[in-house]
Design a protein around this motif. Structure first.
Motif, PDB file in Angstrom:
ATOM      1  N   PRO A 183     -46.716  10.428  36.185  1.00  0.00           N
ATOM      2  CA  PRO A 183     -47.089   9.010  36.249  1.00  0.00           C
ATOM      3  C   PRO A 183     -48.012   8.551  35.121  1.00  0.00           C
ATOM      4  N   TYR A 184     -48.856   9.447  34.601  1.00  0.00           N
ATOM      5  CA  TYR A 184     -49.722   9.026  33.496  1.00  0.00           C
ATOM      6  C   TYR A 184     -48.885   8.658  32.276  1.00  0.00           C
ATOM      7  N   GLN A 185     -47.910   9.494  31.979  1.00  0.00           N
ATOM      8  CA  GLN A 185     -47.035   9.222  30.838  1.00  0.00           C
ATOM      9  C   GLN A 185     -46.254   7.933  31.053  1.00  0.00           C
ATOM     10  N   ILE A 186     -45.813   7.717  32.276  1.00  0.00           N
ATOM     11  CA  ILE A 186     -44.987   6.545  32.590  1.00  0.00           C
ATOM     12  C   ILE A 186     -45.797   5.259  32.537  1.00  0.00           C
ATOM     13  N   TYR A 187     -46.932   5.240  33.249  1.00  0.00           N
ATOM     14  CA  TYR A 187     -47.684   3.997  33.442  1.00  0.00           C
ATOM     15  C   TYR A 187     -48.757   3.744  32.394  1.00  0.00           C
ATOM     16  N   ARG A 204     -48.991  16.437  40.809  1.00  0.00           N
ATOM     17  CA  ARG A 204     -48.972  17.843  40.412  1.00  0.00           C
ATOM     18  C   ARG A 204     -47.569  18.161  39.893  1.00  0.00           C
ATOM     19  N   PRO A 205     -47.435  18.524  38.630  1.00  0.00           N
ATOM     20  CA  PRO A 205     -46.096  18.774  38.077  1.00  0.00           C
ATOM     21  C   PRO A 205     -45.421  19.950  38.765  1.00  0.00           C
ATOM     22  N   PRO A 206     -44.153  19.802  39.103  1.00  0.00           N
ATOM     23  CA  PRO A 206     -43.432  20.916  39.739  1.00  0.00           C
ATOM     24  C   PRO A 206     -43.322  22.101  38.786  1.00  0.00           C
ATOM     25  N   THR A 207     -43.506  23.286  39.321  1.00  0.00           N
ATOM     26  CA  THR A 207     -43.516  24.492  38.482  1.00  0.00           C
ATOM     27  C   THR A 207     -42.172  24.755  37.819  1.00  0.00           C
ATOM     28  N   LYS A 208     -41.094  24.329  38.458  1.00  0.00           N
ATOM     29  CA  LYS A 208     -39.763  24.598  37.911  1.00  0.00           C
ATOM     30  C   LYS A 208     -39.216  23.434  37.082  1.00  0.00           C
ATOM     31  N   ARG A 209     -39.995  22.374  36.944  1.00  0.00           N
ATOM     32  CA  ARG A 209     -39.541  21.218  36.169  1.00  0.00           C
ATOM     33  C   ARG A 209     -40.635  20.785  35.210  1.00  0.00           C
ATOM     34  N   ARG A 210     -40.927  21.633  34.244  1.00  0.00           N
ATOM     35  CA  ARG A 210     -42.013  21.338  33.312  1.00  0.00           C
ATOM     36  C   ARG A 210     -41.681  20.175  32.380  1.00  0.00           C
ATOM     37  N   ASP A 211     -40.410  19.816  32.305  1.00  0.00           N
ATOM     38  CA  ASP A 211     -40.012  18.704  31.453  1.00  0.00           C
ATOM     39  C   ASP A 211     -40.129  17.360  32.172  1.00  0.00           C
ATOM     40  N   MET A 212     -40.497  17.391  33.426  1.00  0.00           N
ATOM     41  CA  MET A 212     -40.580  16.167  34.218  1.00  0.00           C
ATOM     42  C   MET A 212     -41.762  15.313  33.756  1.00  0.00           C
ATOM     43  N   VAL A 213     -41.519  14.026  33.585  1.00  0.00           N
ATOM     44  CA  VAL A 213     -42.551  13.109  33.100  1.00  0.00           C
ATOM     45  C   VAL A 213     -43.394  12.632  34.281  1.00  0.00           C
TER      46      VAL A 213
END
Length: 202
Positions: free
Chosen positions: A161-165, A150-159
């Motif tokens: 696991p789907y993008q990574i793997y 679940r992407p953190p609400t305050k870090r929308r730029d965070m990549v």
């Protein structure tokens, strides 16, 4: 009931094994299919038909199904491969697909490892089964990470696991980022090398 054998039109089944009477729908035709998209769809269907033989556990069968969907519909294998071996020549796609189908067929085929003329075939089947088991174990871990993320609400730029793997394959390029990246990265790198040797696309 222990020891009971079930006979159907298509198979003979007991508590441990299933003997398929008509195997054509699980194997690719020996005659070459001229249309590549049709050949790919044919391979996809056959690999999915093998799903029921992958494991007695639903979780493993589901992992295998998701793995096939990703491989055939979403994965950019050329990008993944280039990270490991660069822009080197590779086997034709048809050959990779045909060898991959045969690899899975071997993985779900049973032949006792006795000291007779069939030992080499039995050992080959066992090796394929062990490799596929390890591959699906790693796939299950990846799928679980992706599903739980679940992407953190305050870090929308965070990549995530789907993008990574699944898309960027960053874990294969930055092995020291974390222990998890190293485990997944080294496994995927070894899988690419295995594909190069066997001319498959696992």
């Amino acid at each position: 009931m222990a020891g009971r054998t079930i006979l159907t039109r298509n198979a003979v089944i007991n508590s441990t094994h299933t003997l398929i009477k008509c195997r054509e729908k699980y194997l690719l035709p020996s005659l070459e299919v001229s249309d590549l998209p049709s050949f790919v769809r044919m391979a996809y269907r056959r690999l999915f038909r093998l799903q029921s033989f992958i494991s007695n556990r639903k979780m493993v069968r589901d992992t295998y199904g998701e793995y096939l969907r990703y491989k055939f519909k979403k994965e950019n294998y050329d990008t993944k491969r280039s990270i490991v071996v660069g822009d080197t020549p590779k086997a034709p796609l048809r050959e990779e697909i045909r060898n991959s189908v045969m690899f899975v067929v071997k993985a779900v085929s049973h032949l006792p490892e006795t000291k007779d003329s069939k030992f080499a075939i039995a050992r080959d089947n066992t090796t394929c089964r062990q490799v596929l088991k390890n591959l699906l174990t790693i796939e299950y871990e990846k799928q679980s990470l992706i599903a739980r993320y679940r992407p953190p609400t305050k870090r929308r730029d965070m990549v995530g696991p789907y993008q990574i793997y699944r898309k960027d394959f960053t874990h294969m390029q930055e092995l020291n980022k974390s222990a998890q990246w190293r485990v997944f990265g080294e496994f995927d790198i070894c899988t690419v090398y295995l594909n190069e040797i066997l001319q498959t696309r696992l």
